[in-house]
Design a protein around this motif. Structure first.
Motif, mmCIF file in Angstrom:
data_model
loop_
_atom_site.group_PDB
_atom_site.id
_atom_site.type_symbol
_atom_site.label_atom_id
_atom_site.label_comp_id
_atom_site.label_asym_id
_atom_site.label_seq_id
_atom_site.Cartn_x
_atom_site.Cartn_y
_atom_site.Cartn_z
ATOM 1 N N ASN A 1 0.731 -1.182 -0.086
ATOM 2 C CA ASN A 1 0.054 -0.019 -0.096
ATOM 3 C C ASN A 1 0.929 1.313 -0.005
ATOM 4 N N VAL A 2 2.222 1.388 -0.096
ATOM 5 C CA VAL A 2 3.084 2.193 0.066
ATOM 6 C C VAL A 2 3.968 2.237 -1.118
ATOM 7 N N SER A 3 4.340 1.041 -1.710
ATOM 8 C CA SER A 3 5.293 1.042 -2.702
ATOM 9 C C SER A 3 4.679 0.107 -3.627
ATOM 10 N N SER A 4 5.675 -0.630 -4.941
ATOM 11 C CA SER A 4 5.240 -1.426 -5.957
ATOM 12 C C SER A 4 4.912 -2.882 -5.309
ATOM 13 N N ASN A 5 3.783 -3.199 -5.991
ATOM 14 C CA ASN A 5 3.288 -4.549 -5.567
ATOM 15 C C ASN A 5 4.279 -5.667 -5.717
ATOM 16 N N LEU A 6 5.014 -5.624 -6.974
ATOM 17 C CA LEU A 6 6.137 -6.511 -7.442
ATOM 18 C C LEU A 6 7.042 -6.518 -6.480
ATOM 19 N N VAL A 7 7.741 -5.363 -6.314
ATOM 20 C CA VAL A 7 8.769 -5.192 -5.293
ATOM 21 C C VAL A 7 8.082 -5.987 -3.900
ATOM 22 N N PHE B 1 -7.047 7.040 1.990
ATOM 23 C CA PHE B 1 -6.134 6.342 3.357
ATOM 24 C C PHE B 1 -6.838 5.985 4.311
ATOM 25 N N VAL B 2 -8.079 6.754 4.529
ATOM 26 C CA VAL B 2 -8.982 6.325 5.806
ATOM 27 C C VAL B 2 -9.613 5.261 5.475
ATOM 28 N N TYR B 3 -10.489 5.411 4.338
ATOM 29 C CA TYR B 3 -11.439 4.223 3.856
ATOM 30 C C TYR B 3 -10.393 2.860 3.503
ATOM 31 N N GLY B 4 -9.361 3.111 2.697
ATOM 32 C CA GLY B 4 -8.624 2.140 2.339
ATOM 33 C C GLY B 4 -7.728 1.335 3.514
ATOM 34 N N GLY B 5 -7.575 2.392 4.413
ATOM 35 C CA GLY B 5 -6.735 1.753 5.566
ATOM 36 C C GLY B 5 -7.982 0.506 6.490
ATOM 37 N N GLY B 6 -9.216 0.912 6.470
ATOM 38 C CA GLY B 6 -10.216 -0.067 6.908
ATOM 39 C C GLY B 6 -10.247 -1.166 6.303
ATOM 40 N N GLY C 1 -6.571 11.669 -8.502
ATOM 41 C CA GLY C 1 -6.548 13.049 -9.673
ATOM 42 C C GLY C 1 -7.639 13.127 -10.250
ATOM 43 N N SER C 2 -8.456 12.314 -10.235
ATOM 44 C CA SER C 2 -9.814 12.635 -11.149
ATOM 45 C C SER C 2 -10.837 13.884 -10.211
ATOM 46 N N GLY C 3 -10.600 13.868 -8.853
ATOM 47 C CA GLY C 3 -11.253 14.736 -8.254
ATOM 48 C C GLY C 3 -12.704 14.252 -7.572
ATOM 49 N N TRP C 4 -13.117 12.914 -7.880
ATOM 50 C CA TRP C 4 -13.991 12.391 -7.274
ATOM 51 C C TRP C 4 -13.719 11.571 -5.944
ATOM 52 N N THR C 5 -12.564 11.292 -5.568
ATOM 53 C CA THR C 5 -12.140 11.279 -4.188
ATOM 54 C C THR C 5 -10.840 12.029 -3.971
ATOM 55 N N ASN C 6 -10.054 11.660 -2.727
ATOM 56 C CA ASN C 6 -9.053 12.458 -2.171
ATOM 57 C C ASN C 6 -8.104 11.476 -1.679
ATOM 58 N N ALA C 7 -6.957 11.941 -1.509
ATOM 59 C CA ALA C 7 -6.039 10.997 -0.987
ATOM 60 C C ALA C 7 -6.188 10.691 0.644
ATOM 61 N N LYS C 8 -6.913 11.558 1.160
ATOM 62 C CA LYS C 8 -7.538 11.605 2.634
ATOM 63 C C LYS C 8 -8.424 10.445 2.959
ATOM 64 N N ASP C 9 -9.619 10.596 1.943
ATOM 65 C CA ASP C 9 -10.312 9.333 1.962
ATOM 66 C C ASP C 9 -9.761 8.176 1.655
ATOM 67 N N ALA D 1 -4.083 -3.343 -2.892
ATOM 68 C CA ALA D 1 -3.476 -2.184 -2.663
ATOM 69 C C ALA D 1 -4.728 -0.742 -2.921
ATOM 70 N N PHE D 2 -4.880 -0.120 -1.890
ATOM 71 C CA PHE D 2 -5.927 0.929 -2.163
ATOM 72 C C PHE D 2 -5.954 1.861 -1.124
ATOM 73 N N MET D 3 -4.771 2.168 -0.660
ATOM 74 C CA MET D 3 -4.536 3.516 0.333
ATOM 75 C C MET D 3 -3.820 4.447 -0.125
ATOM 76 N N THR D 4 -2.840 4.419 -0.920
ATOM 77 C CA THR D 4 -2.220 5.632 -1.064
ATOM 78 C C THR D 4 -1.950 5.565 -2.751
ATOM 79 N N PRO D 5 -1.860 7.150 -3.337
ATOM 80 C CA PRO D 5 -1.675 6.873 -4.775
ATOM 81 C C PRO D 5 -0.536 6.078 -5.516
#
Length: 490
Positions: free
Chosen positions: A396-402, A463-468, A453-461, A438-442
């Motif tokens: 959730n913070v780096s490359s999936n393959l790595v 992180f919070v909902y993805g963290g759950g 980047g689309s504006g439909w969601t944001n990084a905070k949401d 992977a759904f927490m961070t860009p």
């Protein structure tokens, strides 16, 4: 035209990697030691950590090629380029992914996937209420994501999501729209985690495990773990969506989706492409289905390996033509349908993951004296929890393959010492499972970055909902996935 400029951090990482490589070369020439570690051990660790840092912070394409060069340059005793090419480009996993990407590209050129979503949204179930409509949409996306590359699928369904938001009366900035988009790309991730079909993360984890232990994990065995754990996670997300996140659809008025009503009539070309694709999927799971009454067929397919079905599929798609055009142009598919940086990264991780576990290079001995004593004192379930949480957090913070490369390599290396009593094959599957979620961070996945980047969601949401959702993912892997793996003896 100016090229991309490296940041200060990237410049530092490149310089640090150069220092590590140079030090390894010097020790190889002088046969010296570093803090008591022999030159080969220092070399393989330097290549490993340099590649990891470059993959995480700089790029995945040229650092992967550099990894090939350094592994075979002569710093590792008994290792040459023929071996490196055999372990990477010649690996069954590399060939499997190459031909699977080509087949997927052919399928994407048809309206078959959008037609499937349209049928789900036009069903009587979807027409009962807004929640039934959303449920039908997510269920159709989940079904497609079982065998389609996640980022490609997201780019197909994202415009449908935007049209659904317009129909539901939501606009950018609305909490409901943000949560529903997070649930959408989470659905894509869950489907990706459920099967290894056309999904590079789980396939790579299985391949690394086989390279280190010599024991193969079949697609069917993975799915015995992934499908139940994924379904539990998907249902749990739906419950949370309604009861905890409380998305409000009470004032929504349903309308038809114009883009899905304007699809062209089904053609012979589309039908043939879908049939070939589904035939290949069937061949992947057929050995386990017919082993009891067609043992010779099952034995042949197992011996042929997972790369055999997509090779046959590509041949058929290249031969069959409609209106003077083949179902698949291999040249075009290689240019537009194969993401080569990921392929290079897969090859590099497969070769390095195999070499790291070679006893003569000293990494196993190093772990035996440092990391293994810690794992040896832990209860088996704690070892499972550590690897699941590690894979989930890192992906959730780096490359999936790595993530797959690092965590699976550590798992197989620790397991090779015989100091931990766990079902390592099951944990390898769960590493692939978690690396897909992977759904927490860009930076975690392109579709998260696109969504933010689309504006439909944001990084905070996210992180919070993805963290759950990450916590739900880990719980599903540990409570559902691992016991199933133990039960089936994976």
């Amino acid at each position: 035209m100016k090229g991309k400029t490296w940041t200060k951090l990237q410049q530092f990482i490149v310089a640090l990697s150069a220092v590590l490589m140079g030090m390894s070369g010097y020790l190889t020439i002088t046969q010296g030691t570093f803090f008591g570690l022999a030159a080969p051990t220092v070399s393989i660790l330097s290549i490993f950590f340099s590649s990891l840092l470059l993959w995480l912070f700089v790029a995945t394409d040229w650092p992967s090629v550099l990894c090939y060069v350094m592994l075979g340059i002569g710093m590792l005793p008994g290792v040459n380029y023929s071996q490196i090419f055999s372990l990477s480009f010649g690996n069954t996993t590399f060939v499997f992914l190459l031909f699977t990407f080509l087949m997927t590209y052919a399928l994407e050129q048809t309206p078959a996937l959008r037609r499937f979503v349209a049928r789900a949204l036009g069903s009587s179930f979807a027409g009962k209420s807004p929640w039934h409509f959303i449920g039908a949409f997510y269920a159709s996306v989940l079904a497609i994501s079982l065998f389609i590359s996640p980022t490609i699928l997201f780019m197909i369904v994202f415009p449908i999501y935007e049209e659904i938001m317009a129909v539901l009366g939501f606009k950018k900035g609305d909490r409901e729209a943000s949560v529903l988009l997070i649930a959408l790309f989470a659905t894509v991730a869950i489907g990706t985690a459920m099967t290894p079909i056309n999904h590079v993360f789980s396939v790579t984890a299985m391949a690394l495990y086989k390279s280190a232990t010599g024991i193969a994990i079949s697609n069917a065995q993975y799915m015995m773990i992934g499908i139940p754990a994924g379904l539990v996670l998907f249902i749990a997300m739906g419950v949370v969506l309604r009861t905890i996140w409380r998305v409000d659809l009470s004032t929504v008025e349903m309308k038809p989706l114009e883009s899905l009503e304007a699809l062209p009539a089904k053609s012979k070309r589309e039908t043939a492409t879908v049939l070939i694709f589904m035939g290949v999927v069937l061949l992947w799971v057929l050995p386990e289905l017919v082993g009891g009454f067609l043992p010779d067929v099952a034995a042949f397919l197992k011996t042929a390996g997972m790369a055999f079905p997509p090779m046959i599929g590509v041949i058929l798609m290249a031969i069959l033509s409609f209106d003077g055009k083949p179902l698949l142009s291999i040249q075009e598919g290689l240019q537009k349908g194969v993401y080569w940086p990921s392929m290079f990264l897969v090859g590099a991780t497969l070769s390095m993951g195999t070499l790291v576990t070679k006893p003569e290079l000293g990494v196993i001995g190093l772990l035996e004296s440092s990391l293994v004593p810690v794992f040896a004192t832990l209860a088996p379930i704690l070892v499972v929890i550590i690897f699941v949480l590690w894979a989930g957090l890192q992906t959730n913070v780096s490359s999936n393959l790595v993530t797959v490369s690092v965590v699976t390599t550590v798992l197989t290396t620790v397991y090779a010492t015989g100091s931990v009593d766990v079902q390592a094959g099951t944990i390898a599957c769960l590493i692939g499972f978690m690396a897909s979620l992977a759904f927490m961070t860009p930076p975690s996945m392109p579709y998260v970055a696109i969504s933010v980047g689309s504006g439909w969601t944001n990084a905070k949401d996210a992180f919070v909902y993805g963290g759950g959702l990450f916590l739900l993912s880990a719980a599903s892997a540990i409570i559902v996935g691992y016991p199933l793996g133990v039960f089936f003896g994976i």
